[in-house]
Design a protein around this motif. Structure first.
Motif, PDB file in Angstrom:
ATOM      1  N   VAL A  74      44.994  35.224  44.970  1.00 19.35           N
ATOM      2  CA  VAL A  74      43.867  34.750  45.560  1.00 19.35           C
ATOM      3  C   VAL A  74      42.649  35.717  45.066  1.00 19.35           C
ATOM      4  O   VAL A  74      43.134  36.930  45.264  1.00 19.35           O
ATOM      5  N   ALA A  75      41.742  35.521  44.591  1.00 17.27           N
ATOM      6  CA  ALA A  75      40.436  36.065  44.585  1.00 17.27           C
ATOM      7  C   ALA A  75      39.328  35.786  45.619  1.00 17.27           C
ATOM      8  O   ALA A  75      38.990  34.382  45.704  1.00 17.27           O
ATOM      9  N   HIS A  76      38.875  36.823  46.255  1.00 17.72           N
ATOM     10  CA  HIS A  76      37.597  36.679  47.043  1.00 17.72           C
ATOM     11  C   HIS A  76      36.409  37.383  46.547  1.00 17.72           C
ATOM     12  O   HIS A  76      36.552  38.587  46.135  1.00 17.72           O
ATOM     13  N   ILE A  77      35.568  36.560  46.129  1.00 12.85           N
ATOM     14  CA  ILE A  77      34.288  37.136  45.648  1.00 12.85           C
ATOM     15  C   ILE A  77      32.924  36.919  46.312  1.00 12.85           C
ATOM     16  O   ILE A  77      32.726  36.025  46.689  1.00 12.85           O
ATOM     17  N   ASP A  78      32.618  38.166  46.609  1.00 15.94           N
ATOM     18  CA  ASP A  78      31.300  37.978  47.425  1.00 15.94           C
ATOM     19  C   ASP A  78      30.251  39.093  46.653  1.00 15.94           C
ATOM     20  O   ASP A  78      30.452  40.264  46.781  1.00 15.94           O
ATOM     21  N   GLY A  79      29.161  38.607  45.948  1.00 11.46           N
ATOM     22  CA  GLY A  79      28.394  39.405  45.386  1.00 11.46           C
ATOM     23  C   GLY A  79      28.951  40.165  44.122  1.00 11.46           C
ATOM     24  O   GLY A  79      29.605  39.532  43.245  1.00 11.46           O
ATOM     25  N   ALA A  80      28.874  41.261  44.334  1.00  9.75           N
ATOM     26  CA  ALA A  80      29.534  42.250  43.404  1.00  9.75           C
ATOM     27  C   ALA A  80      31.085  42.475  43.417  1.00  9.75           C
ATOM     28  O   ALA A  80      31.634  43.285  42.679  1.00  9.75           O
ATOM     29  N   ASP A  81      31.276  42.392  44.581  1.00  9.80           N
ATOM     30  CA  ASP A  81      32.557  42.634  45.176  1.00  9.80           C
ATOM     31  C   ASP A  81      33.855  41.469  44.865  1.00  9.80           C
ATOM     32  O   ASP A  81      33.435  40.326  45.342  1.00  9.80           O
ATOM     33  N   ILE A  82      34.854  41.875  44.061  1.00 13.68           N
ATOM     34  CA  ILE A  82      36.086  41.137  44.196  1.00 13.68           C
ATOM     35  C   ILE A  82      37.237  41.743  44.735  1.00 13.68           C
ATOM     36  O   ILE A  82      37.517  42.930  44.525  1.00 13.68           O
ATOM     37  N   GLN A  83      37.848  41.142  45.646  1.00 16.86           N
ATOM     38  CA  GLN A  83      39.259  41.585  46.297  1.00 16.86           C
ATOM     39  C   GLN A  83      40.112  40.512  45.809  1.00 16.86           C
ATOM     40  O   GLN A  83      40.108  39.234  46.030  1.00 16.86           O
ATOM     41  N   VAL A  84      41.251  40.809  44.951  1.00 17.28           N
ATOM     42  CA  VAL A  84      42.287  40.058  44.526  1.00 17.28           C
ATOM     43  C   VAL A  84      43.535  40.477  45.469  1.00 17.28           C
ATOM     44  O   VAL A  84      44.011  41.512  45.487  1.00 17.28           O
TER      45      VAL A  84
END
Length: 543
Positions: free
Chosen positions: A279-289
């Motif tokens: 799962v990837a959470h993308i908010d602006g320039a931040d990606i958390q996988v």
């Protein structure tokens, strides 16, 4: 309505499970036994000459595996039908599950760093055991993307694909919003929408289980309200907590059961099957996988000279990861060191070392027996669910806790590919990024043909040039990057070029053969807005 899983029997040979009497080839069991119709024997022999079958965990091909056997049945279909696919028919198969979404440039809160996404699926199992999900978070910022790979059936992957994003969204909500949602439920008012789903018509929700799922989710947010720390939720911590809590709820629901006979059977099927999740959470320039299992997230980076580089944003949780082997061995007594990971599998059976469900690797033997004895006859009579793994002494051996990797997007980061292991078993990550990058920029129609060091005749070169000409025609043109990638994953020849004849053969394989040559493939390609990312990365450019 969820499709009931096929019941299969098991036998033990050399300490490994063999699944007999079915034509389901599960993605994490490469010791395959199947029942083939007579015409399939001819198909199989022809394909062994033209296609490379999936390799076994030991590195041997399936045709070299002494554990599989063939038993004849009578079917009316003829093998000739398998190869007569026209280009439009090939396209119809490849595009059947594709989906595309363009993100609005301004969503009311900020200019999005995401241009849009393409997704697609190609089944090998029947029914397909992969799932996918994409949603926009409405009460917080960002979008969620996920691919889920089921094993021992599709039930767990189906449940996780429906539920996980709600758990993540709730974990990210501030205390005030949680209170507002709980008060609305308590007073019978409409609830604030949490997610906006972006779904293909085939990506269904289980209506029968929706109330059960809602009640479990509500219990979770009530606990978050009670545990209020006054701090804004951290994204990495929220992802980890959501994964762990959903897996815990899957386990608890199976133990408690349900007075509704269908739901009672369903929650047990979910718990006794399993699923990996990337799962990837993308908010602006931040990606958390957040990754649990052997799905993978790979970033496509365009260098200054126009070439493409692959940057992996996840780690596979299997025997190829030494850190995972050390982690598992450290959690069990010294006398289990040689049995906890055996033949590159967990307890000699399971390839992913992290997964949702799979309570056979988490519950005590006593709990398993108690739940099965009180459960429905369909499950209690299933030899697979009753089977206890060998050397099962100190459970749990498996966890759904994800490994979370953070990345700050740069202007040269052009796209993200999320894929189940069916893709990565077929193509190297660098090749995946090159194919997608060239597709998105149109470069694949302009570059000189590369033969990768092979000696080719003039006739072969003419064939490659004709193939390029065909690809540039509207018949072969893909409108979806994920579909284009699947076309290459299934149809590439030794030169890295799609061979239409090979593609036809691979797509026309009957059910009972398809799983021997490939796994289910599920892909999401997320394309980034480099201009927005560049502006946000400058001092004072972000929020």
């Amino acid at each position: 309505m969820p499709v009931p899983s096929r019941i299969f029997t098991t036998a033990i040979r050399n300490g490994e499970i063999r699944k007999l009497g079915t034509c389901i080839f599960h993605s994490h069991n490469r010791n395959l036994c199947c029942s083939l119709p007579p015409h399939s024997l001819k198909t199989l022999h022809a394909l062994l000459k033209t296609a490379s079958p999936m390799t076994l965990g030991s590195g041997r091909s399936i045709k070299d595996n002494p554990l599989w056997y063939i038993k004849t049945q009578s079917y009316r279909t003829t093998s000739q039908q398998y190869y007569n696919l026209t280009p439009p028919q090939v396209n119809s198969i490849l595009k059947a599950n594709e989906y595309r979404f363009k993100v609005p440039e301004f969503d009311g809160k900020n200019v999005s760093s995401i241009l849009g996404f393409d997704s697609s699926q190609l089944p090998a199992n029947a029914p397909i055991e992969d799932r996918r999900s994409v949603a926009t978070c409405l009460q917080t910022r960002g979008m969620l993307f996920g691919v889920f790979d089921g094993h021992a059936g599709c039930a767990c992957a189906q449940a996780v694909s429906e539920r996980l994003f709600y758990y993540i969204a709730v974990s990210l909500l501030p205390h005030e919003t949680l209170l507002e949602i709980e008060n609305a439920v308590e007073n019978g008012r409409a609830i604030l929408p949490i997610l906006q789903w972006h779904k293909h018509p085939n990506d269904y929700f289980s209506k029968e289980a929706s109330k059960l799922y809602f009640n479990s989710l509500r219990t979770y947010w009530q606990e978050l309200i009670d545990l209020n720390t006054g701090e804004h939720p951290d994204t990495q911590e929220a992802l980890i907590n959501a994964f762990k809590r959903l897996d815990n709820d899957i386990s608890l629901e199976a133990q408690v059961g349900d007075p509704n006979s269908f739901l009672n059977y369903w929650v047990l099927r979910v718990a006794f099957s399993g699923a990996t999740a990337c799962v990837a959470h993308i908010d602006g320039a931040d990606i958390q996988v957040a990754n649990t299992g052997d799905g993978r997230a790979v970033l496509g980076v365009q260098e200054e000279d126009g070439s493409w580089t692959a940057v992996t944003l996840s780690n596979d949780h299997n025997a190829q990861n030494e850190d995972e082997i050390k982690r598992i061995r450290s959690q069990h007594p010294k006398n289990e060191e040689k049995t906890v990971v055996k033949q590159d599998r967990l307890l000699g059976l399971l390839m992913p070392f992290r997964a949702f469900g799979d309570v056979k690797f988490k519950w005590s033997i006593e709990l398993q027996k108690m739940v099965l004895e009180s459960g429905p006859d369909q499950l209690n009579e299933n030899e697979h669910t009753k089977f206890i793994p060998p050397n099962y002494h100190t459970p749990p051996y498996l966890t759904a806790k994800p490994e979370v990797i953070h990345h700050s997007l740069r202007p040269q980061d052009k796209f993200l590919v999320l894929g189940t292991d069916g893709l990565w078993e077929t193509m190297h990550r660098q090749e995946v990024v090159r194919v997608v990058g060239e597709y998105l920029t149109g470069v694949h129609l302009q570059q000189p043909i590369s033969v990768g060091g092979y000696k080719v005749t003039l006739g072969q070169m003419q064939g490659l040039l004709m193939e390029r000409k065909a690809r540039s025609s509207s018949v072969f043109e893909d409108q979806n990057a994920a579909t284009h990638l699947i076309r290459h994953a299934v149809g590439n020849n030794e030169f890295g070029v799609v061979d239409h004849e090979r593609l036809c053969k691979m797509l026309s394989l009957p059910e009972e053969l398809a799983r021997m040559y490939r796994d289910d493939i599920t892909i999401i390609v997320v394309q980034f807005n480099s201009h927005v990312i560049g502006a946000q990365s400058k001092p004072g450019g972000g929020d």
